[in-house]
Design an enzyme around this catalytic site. Structure first.
Site, mmCIF file in Angstrom:
data_model
loop_
_atom_site.group_PDB
_atom_site.id
_atom_site.type_symbol
_atom_site.label_atom_id
_atom_site.label_comp_id
_atom_site.label_asym_id
_atom_site.label_seq_id
_atom_site.Cartn_x
_atom_site.Cartn_y
_atom_site.Cartn_z
ATOM 1 N N GLN A 11 0.769 -1.302 -0.109
ATOM 2 C CA GLN A 11 0.193 0.054 0.027
ATOM 3 C C GLN A 11 1.040 1.205 0.055
ATOM 4 O O GLN A 11 0.368 2.235 -0.749
ATOM 5 C CB GLN A 11 -0.929 0.127 1.115
ATOM 6 C CG GLN A 11 -0.566 -0.287 2.383
ATOM 7 C CD GLN A 11 -1.671 0.051 3.514
ATOM 8 O OE1 GLN A 11 -2.530 0.138 3.213
ATOM 9 N NE2 GLN A 11 -1.253 -0.304 4.680
ATOM 10 N N LEU A 36 13.381 -9.918 -0.260
ATOM 11 C CA LEU A 36 13.978 -9.552 0.922
ATOM 12 C C LEU A 36 14.285 -10.868 2.099
ATOM 13 O O LEU A 36 14.802 -10.736 3.105
ATOM 14 C CB LEU A 36 13.443 -8.763 1.715
ATOM 15 C CG LEU A 36 14.020 -7.215 1.274
ATOM 16 C CD1 LEU A 36 13.693 -6.933 -0.350
ATOM 17 C CD2 LEU A 36 13.105 -6.088 1.954
ATOM 18 N N ALA A 59 8.299 -5.107 3.689
ATOM 19 C CA ALA A 59 8.310 -5.380 4.962
ATOM 20 C C ALA A 59 7.354 -6.761 5.008
ATOM 21 O O ALA A 59 6.512 -6.836 4.402
ATOM 22 C CB ALA A 59 7.952 -4.254 5.814
ATOM 23 N N TYR A 60 7.743 -7.309 6.097
ATOM 24 C CA TYR A 60 6.855 -8.490 6.574
ATOM 25 C C TYR A 60 5.819 -8.013 7.544
ATOM 26 O O TYR A 60 6.480 -7.306 8.653
ATOM 27 C CB TYR A 60 7.675 -9.629 7.385
ATOM 28 C CG TYR A 60 6.862 -10.791 7.818
ATOM 29 C CD1 TYR A 60 7.170 -12.080 7.168
ATOM 30 C CD2 TYR A 60 6.089 -10.717 8.971
ATOM 31 C CE1 TYR A 60 6.493 -13.071 7.572
ATOM 32 C CE2 TYR A 60 5.420 -11.828 9.164
ATOM 33 C CZ TYR A 60 5.507 -13.018 8.477
ATOM 34 O OH TYR A 60 4.847 -14.079 8.916
ATOM 35 N N THR A 61 4.705 -7.609 7.155
ATOM 36 C CA THR A 61 3.745 -6.637 7.824
ATOM 37 C C THR A 61 2.582 -7.505 8.902
ATOM 38 O O THR A 61 1.817 -6.707 9.112
ATOM 39 C CB THR A 61 3.144 -5.497 7.141
ATOM 40 O OG1 THR A 61 2.419 -6.377 5.916
ATOM 41 C CG2 THR A 61 4.212 -4.748 6.521
ATOM 42 N N THR A 100 8.234 1.338 12.228
ATOM 43 C CA THR A 100 6.838 1.521 12.713
ATOM 44 C C THR A 100 6.674 1.880 14.068
ATOM 45 O O THR A 100 7.662 2.066 14.945
ATOM 46 C CB THR A 100 6.408 -0.100 12.759
ATOM 47 O OG1 THR A 100 5.048 -0.346 13.434
ATOM 48 C CG2 THR A 100 7.257 -0.948 13.456
ATOM 49 N N TYR A 124 7.084 -8.786 15.480
ATOM 50 C CA TYR A 124 7.086 -7.720 14.317
ATOM 51 C C TYR A 124 7.823 -6.270 14.695
ATOM 52 O O TYR A 124 8.710 -5.964 13.991
ATOM 53 C CB TYR A 124 5.615 -7.263 13.853
ATOM 54 C CG TYR A 124 5.389 -6.116 12.747
ATOM 55 C CD1 TYR A 124 5.850 -6.099 11.602
ATOM 56 C CD2 TYR A 124 5.099 -4.945 13.330
ATOM 57 C CE1 TYR A 124 5.938 -5.072 10.727
ATOM 58 C CE2 TYR A 124 4.875 -3.747 12.573
ATOM 59 C CZ TYR A 124 5.378 -3.862 11.373
ATOM 60 O OH TYR A 124 5.082 -2.718 10.436
ATOM 61 N N TRP A 149 -0.452 3.085 11.597
ATOM 62 C CA TRP A 149 -1.974 3.212 11.275
ATOM 63 C C TRP A 149 -2.130 3.447 9.802
ATOM 64 O O TRP A 149 -2.836 4.265 9.444
ATOM 65 C CB TRP A 149 -2.635 4.099 12.349
ATOM 66 C CG TRP A 149 -2.575 3.385 13.680
ATOM 67 C CD1 TRP A 149 -1.618 2.887 14.430
ATOM 68 C CD2 TRP A 149 -3.777 3.586 14.697
ATOM 69 N NE1 TRP A 149 -2.294 2.625 15.540
ATOM 70 C CE2 TRP A 149 -3.478 3.109 15.834
ATOM 71 C CE3 TRP A 149 -5.097 4.206 14.438
ATOM 72 C CZ2 TRP A 149 -4.188 2.820 16.662
ATOM 73 C CZ3 TRP A 149 -5.895 4.122 15.562
ATOM 74 C CH2 TRP A 149 -5.519 3.570 16.583
HETATM 75 N N1 LIG Z 1 0.590 -0.903 7.417
HETATM 76 C C1 LIG Z 1 0.728 -0.268 8.418
HETATM 77 O O1 LIG Z 1 -0.252 0.207 9.309
HETATM 78 C C2 LIG Z 1 2.014 -0.060 8.879
HETATM 79 C C3 LIG Z 1 2.353 0.687 10.387
HETATM 80 C C4 LIG Z 1 3.617 0.933 10.545
HETATM 81 C C5 LIG Z 1 4.794 0.761 9.714
HETATM 82 N N2 LIG Z 1 4.301 0.171 8.601
HETATM 83 C C6 LIG Z 1 5.656 0.116 7.694
HETATM 84 O O2 LIG Z 1 5.489 0.690 6.485
HETATM 85 C C7 LIG Z 1 5.891 0.182 5.438
HETATM 86 C C8 LIG Z 1 4.959 -0.428 4.501
HETATM 87 O O3 LIG Z 1 3.943 -1.047 4.658
HETATM 88 P P1 LIG Z 1 2.804 -1.402 3.762
HETATM 89 O O4 LIG Z 1 1.425 -1.044 4.928
HETATM 90 O O5 LIG Z 1 2.968 -0.506 2.473
HETATM 91 O O6 LIG Z 1 2.860 -2.886 4.070
HETATM 92 P P2 LIG Z 1 2.175 -3.981 2.839
HETATM 93 O O7 LIG Z 1 0.924 -3.124 2.202
HETATM 94 O O8 LIG Z 1 1.927 -5.103 3.530
HETATM 95 O O9 LIG Z 1 3.135 -4.149 1.563
HETATM 96 C C9 LIG Z 1 4.394 -4.946 2.112
HETATM 97 C C10 LIG Z 1 5.034 -5.007 0.377
HETATM 98 O O10 LIG Z 1 6.432 -5.695 1.092
HETATM 99 C C11 LIG Z 1 6.527 -6.768 -0.002
HETATM 100 N N3 LIG Z 1 7.140 -7.882 0.740
HETATM 101 C C12 LIG Z 1 6.964 -8.374 1.638
HETATM 102 N N4 LIG Z 1 7.763 -9.856 1.844
HETATM 103 C C13 LIG Z 1 8.778 -9.491 0.996
HETATM 104 C C14 LIG Z 1 10.107 -10.099 0.412
HETATM 105 N N5 LIG Z 1 10.547 -11.299 0.945
HETATM 106 N N6 LIG Z 1 10.561 -9.850 -0.466
HETATM 107 C C15 LIG Z 1 10.029 -8.703 -1.352
HETATM 108 N N7 LIG Z 1 9.147 -7.910 -1.085
HETATM 109 C C16 LIG Z 1 8.346 -8.284 0.085
HETATM 110 C C17 LIG Z 1 5.281 -6.891 -0.709
HETATM 111 O O11 LIG Z 1 5.280 -7.760 -1.446
HETATM 112 P P3 LIG Z 1 3.990 -8.789 -2.019
HETATM 113 O O12 LIG Z 1 2.832 -7.866 -2.804
HETATM 114 O O13 LIG Z 1 4.873 -9.869 -2.841
HETATM 115 O O14 LIG Z 1 3.530 -9.382 -1.064
HETATM 116 C C18 LIG Z 1 4.504 -5.615 -0.544
HETATM 117 O O15 LIG Z 1 4.800 -5.029 -1.661
HETATM 118 C C19 LIG Z 1 6.662 -0.978 5.949
HETATM 119 O O16 LIG Z 1 8.075 -0.742 6.435
HETATM 120 C C20 LIG Z 1 5.754 -1.342 7.142
HETATM 121 O O17 LIG Z 1 6.741 -2.241 8.168
HETATM 122 C C21 LIG Z 1 3.109 -0.052 8.189
#
Ligand SMILES: NC(=O)c1ccc[n+]([C@@H]2O[C@H](COP(=O)([O-])OP(=O)(O)OC[C@H]3O[C@@H](n4cnc5c(N)ncnc54)[C@H](OP(=O)(O)O)[C@@H]3O)[C@@H](O)[C@H]2O)c1
Length: 296
Positions: A11, A36, A59-61, A100, A124, A149
């Site tokens: 996202q 990754l 990330a592994y989310t 995060t 996580y 969030w």
């Molecule tokens: N979502 C939240 O509320 C939140 C909160 C705090 C921090 N964050 C941080 O914000 C950042 C972006 O999060 P997001 O919400 O956009 O996450 P997301 O929607 O879950 O997307 C995660 C991305 O990482 C990729 N990914 C996962 N495992 C991988 C691997 N082994 N190798 C390569 N790519 C991999 C996924 O690819 P696939 O499409 O192949 O699965 C996807 O493109 C992250 O660092 C997360 O920790 C998010």
């Protein structure tokens, strides 16, 4: 500039792709082309791709799944970041990395500052903390942005799930004793790129920052606001805002423990980069005004 964007299908990655386009050619390989989960293979992939900027939005989310999959969570969120950052340091390439609010235990009783000691409650959070530390210790020019969030115009986040549940059910129950700030990916992407441009121009300002919209609420308050704003836009809901039932975390057991209060103090980011975070309710309104979630 040749920009490598990881997590381009996620996202935040989807919002970063257009935001980064102004910097140069953005390469966003799918997971199969840049995994990754295989940190030891990344330096060779980077040697082949030769990016001039690395933006790590991958990330592994899966917060609950990480409790039972510690090795993968640490490989992706810590070891892979270490590999990216070391390569970036060796080649003088800047790195943007996202961390995060879940690095905190949520017990401070006030918004968390960058100087506050992290104490993650779950795997996580611990894996993300190891990753941000690796990025900052690598010697690379690294911009590490802690966010929380997050939501965007995509399925699988709280906003999309809540819109679906509110449309399907007469009553929805939501945790009311965890606090934070809903923050949209469009704002994070724009603010991250603005900060990056500033760091590149001044070759200063690199480091760790908190980045979030302004204001705060609970998950329950967030759900109520979604219901109100959706109703005001004529979206048909079975469950009205007043029928959303507040729950205690204790009554909604999850595999991973979650922190109670991870409001982020963003004043360092604002002071350094001159970006004042917008109010989360106004950003929610803007996202809902153009609501049309992209397909999975
Ligand atoms: N979502 C939240 O509320 C939140 C909160 C705090 C921090 N964050 C941080 O914000 C950042 C972006 O999060 P997001 O919400 O956009 O996450 P997301 O929607 O879950 O997307 C995660 C991305 O990482 C990729 N990914 C996962 N495992 C991988 C691997 N082994 N190798 C390569 N790519 C991999 C996924 O690819 P696939 O499409 O192949 O699965 C996807 O493109 C992250 O660092 C997360 O920790 C998010």
């Amino acid at each position: 500039m040749k920009v490598l964007l990881t997590g381009g299908s996620g996202q935040l990655g989807r919002a970063l792709r257009p935001a980064l386009a102004g910097l140069g050619e953005v390469i966003a390989p799918p997971r199969a082309g840049f995994d990754l989960g295989q940190p030891a293979a990344l330096a060779a992939r980077l040697d082949a791709l030769r990016p001039e900027l690395v933006v790590n939005a991958a990330a592994y989310t899966a917060v609950d799944a990480a409790e039972d999959d510690r090795d993968t969570a640490f490989a992706v969120n810590a070891d892979a970041v270490d590999a990216l950052a070391r390569w970036a340091a060796r080649h003088g390439v800047p790195l943007v990395h996202f961390s995060t609010d879940y690095v905190f235990d949520g017990a401070l009783g006030r918004p968390c500052r960058e100087s506050d000691a992290p104490r993650p409650l779950n795997v996580y959070g611990a894996s993300k903390l190891a990753g941000e530390r690796a990025a900052l210790a690598s010697g690379a020019r690294a911009l590490v942005l802690r966010v929380g969030w997050l939501y965007g115009p995509n399925p699988g986040n709280f906003l999309a799930t809540m819109l679906r549940l509110l449309a399907e059910r007469d009553e929805v129950r939501v945790v009311a004793d965890q606090f934070g700030t809903p923050t949209d990916t469009g704002f994070v992407a724009a603010a991250a790129v603005a900060a990056l441009r500033d760091c590149l121009v001044r070759d200063a300002g690199w480091g760790l920052y908190h980045l979030a919209a302004s204001g705060a609420t609970s998950w329950h308050g967030y759900a109520v606001e979604i219901a109100r704003q959706a109703t005001a836009r004529g979206l048909p809901l079975r469950c009205a805002a007043r029928a959303i039932v507040p729950l205690a975390s204790a009554d909604w057991p999850t595999r991973a423990r979650r922190p109670a209060d991870t409001r982020l103090d963003t004043s360092l980011f604002t002071r350094t980069f001159g970006v004042a975070p917008p109010n989360w309710r106004r950003r929610l309104a803007a996202v809902l005004d153009s609501w049309s979630p992209f397909p999975t």
